[in-house]
Enzyme design. Sequence first.
Site, PDB file in Angstrom:
ATOM      1  N   ASN A  10       0.847  -1.110  -0.020  1.00 36.91           N
ATOM      2  CA  ASN A  10      -0.042  -0.008   0.057  1.00 36.91           C
ATOM      3  C   ASN A  10       0.973   1.352  -0.014  1.00 36.91           C
ATOM      4  OD1 ASN A  10      -1.782   2.059   0.426  1.00 36.91           O
ATOM      5  ND2 ASN A  10      -2.494   1.310   2.444  1.00 36.91           N
ATOM      6  N   LYS A  12      -0.048   4.163  -0.447  1.00 37.05           N
ATOM      7  CA  LYS A  12      -0.588   5.272  -0.080  1.00 37.05           C
ATOM      8  C   LYS A  12      -0.362   6.592  -0.961  1.00 37.05           C
ATOM      9  CE  LYS A  12      -0.343   3.220   4.642  1.00 37.05           C
ATOM     10  NZ  LYS A  12      -0.139   3.415   5.998  1.00 37.05           N
ATOM     11  N   HIS A  95      -9.640   1.430   4.505  1.00 34.77           N
ATOM     12  CA  HIS A  95      -8.496   1.605   5.066  1.00 34.77           C
ATOM     13  C   HIS A  95      -8.622   2.553   6.381  1.00 34.77           C
ATOM     14  CE1 HIS A  95      -4.543   2.871   6.416  1.00 34.77           C
ATOM     15  NE2 HIS A  95      -3.796   1.629   5.645  1.00 34.77           N
ATOM     16  N   GLU A  97      -7.025   5.030   7.514  1.00 36.06           N
ATOM     17  CA  GLU A  97      -6.701   6.454   6.971  1.00 36.06           C
ATOM     18  C   GLU A  97      -8.120   6.973   6.561  1.00 36.06           C
ATOM     19  OE1 GLU A  97      -3.053   5.785   5.268  1.00 36.06           O
ATOM     20  OE2 GLU A  97      -2.028   5.361   6.995  1.00 36.06           O
ATOM     21  N   GLU A 167      -5.493  -4.472  10.303  1.00 33.16           N
ATOM     22  CA  GLU A 167      -4.582  -3.531  10.614  1.00 33.16           C
ATOM     23  C   GLU A 167      -4.810  -2.833  11.927  1.00 33.16           C
ATOM     24  OE1 GLU A 167      -2.545  -2.491   6.659  1.00 33.16           O
ATOM     25  OE2 GLU A 167      -4.426  -1.186   6.982  1.00 33.16           O
ATOM     26  N   GLY A 173       2.179   2.731  10.559  1.00 29.93           N
ATOM     27  CA  GLY A 173       3.255   3.725  10.468  1.00 29.93           C
ATOM     28  C   GLY A 173       3.829   4.243  12.097  1.00 29.93           C
ATOM     29  N   SER A 212       3.186  -1.963  10.442  1.00 29.28           N
ATOM     30  CA  SER A 212       4.788  -1.787  10.779  1.00 29.28           C
ATOM     31  C   SER A 212       5.386  -3.196  10.292  1.00 29.28           C
ATOM     32  CB  SER A 212       5.025  -1.496  12.218  1.00 29.28           C
ATOM     33  OG  SER A 212       4.528  -0.067  12.241  1.00 29.28           O
TER      34      SER A 212
HETATM   35  P1  13P Z   1       2.754   0.640   7.632  1.00 28.29           P
HETATM   36  O1  13P Z   1       3.435  -0.633   7.316  1.00 28.29           O
HETATM   37  O2  13P Z   1       3.517   1.902   7.214  1.00 28.29           O
HETATM   38  O3  13P Z   1       2.626   0.613   9.164  1.00 28.29           O
HETATM   39  O4  13P Z   1       1.468   0.878   7.181  1.00 28.29           O
HETATM   40  C1  13P Z   1       0.543  -0.409   7.151  1.00 28.29           C
HETATM   41  C2  13P Z   1      -0.684   0.080   6.318  1.00 28.29           C
HETATM   42  O5  13P Z   1      -1.410   0.732   6.754  1.00 28.29           O
HETATM   43  C3  13P Z   1      -0.778  -0.787   5.094  1.00 28.29           C
HETATM   44  O6  13P Z   1      -2.160  -0.166   4.661  1.00 28.29           O
END
Ligand code: 13P
Length: 250
Positions: A10, A12, A95, A97, A167, A173, A212
Site C-alpha cells: 500500500n 498510500k 483503510h 486512514e 490492521e 506507521g 509496521s
Molecule cells: P505501515 O506498514 O507503514 O505501518 O502501514 C501499514 C498500512 O497502513 C498498510 O495499509
Amino acid sequence: MSRVPLLAANWKMFKGPASAGEFLDAFLPTVPEDGPEIVICPSFASLTAVIEGCAESRVEVAAQNMHFDEEGPFTGEVSPSMLVEIGADGVVLGHSERRALFGETDEDLARKVPRALEAGLTPLLCVGETESERRASDTEAVLSRQVLSDLAEVHDSDLARVVIAYEPIWAIGTGLTATPEQAGEAASFIRDLLRSRDPGQAEAVRILYGGSVKPANATELLGLDDVDGALVGGASLEPGDFAAIVAAAS
Ligand code: 13P
C-alpha cells in the site's frame, strides 16, 4: 485448507508515475516465478503506469479506494468500472486512514465491497481497532462490527473472493507491531466471524496482517496459522525491503 499467501504494497500518497517506474525496475526482477500472490496498490495518478509496468509480470495492481456508484456527480471519485477499464485487479477498501480522515463508514463499505465483487475486482477490506479500543478490551467488538457490517451485502458464495487485512491502527506507521500472539488472535477471531457466515468459504478467505511489517518481523508474522499474508505500508516503498518481505512468504 491451503491458502495462497498474498503480499500487498500500500503506497498510500507516495510515488508518482516516475518514481513508481523506478520501483518496478528494481522490484520486478526479484519477483519469484511462482509463490505468493503480489499486489501493488498505487495512488490513482500512478495506477495506469503501474498496470502497464506490471503487464508482463504476474504482479497484480489494486486501487486504494473506489465509489460504490457507476457514475454520477461525485467530484474526485472513481467508479468500479473505471478501475476495471484501466486494468486494475482489485481495490483496497476501508483503510483506517480513509475511515478516520475522510469519514468512510461501515455503511459506505457495505455498499462498496459487493460493488467491487460485481465488477470483478478483488476487495482488500481493512479492519482494525484503535489503541484506546484495545486498552478497553473492545478489539473483538470493533472487529465484529466492521467485518459483519462491511460484508453484510456480500453473497455467501462470494465470501472467498474477499481479502481481509487486520490492521491495528496503533501499529500503522508507528514502528509498533502487533505481537504474533495479538495478530494471530485477531486473525483467528476474524476467521471465526466468517465461519458464522459460511464455514466452507471462511477457510478460503485470505486474512492479512498490516501494521509496521518489515523484513525483520515478516517471517514470524507470516508463519501464523490464520495469517495469510501482509498489507505493507512504509516498507513497501523500498523495492529491496518489499522483495525481502515477499521472500519471507515464499
Ligand atoms: P505501515 O506498514 O507503514 O505501518 O502501514 C501499514 C498500512 O497502513 C498498510 O495499509
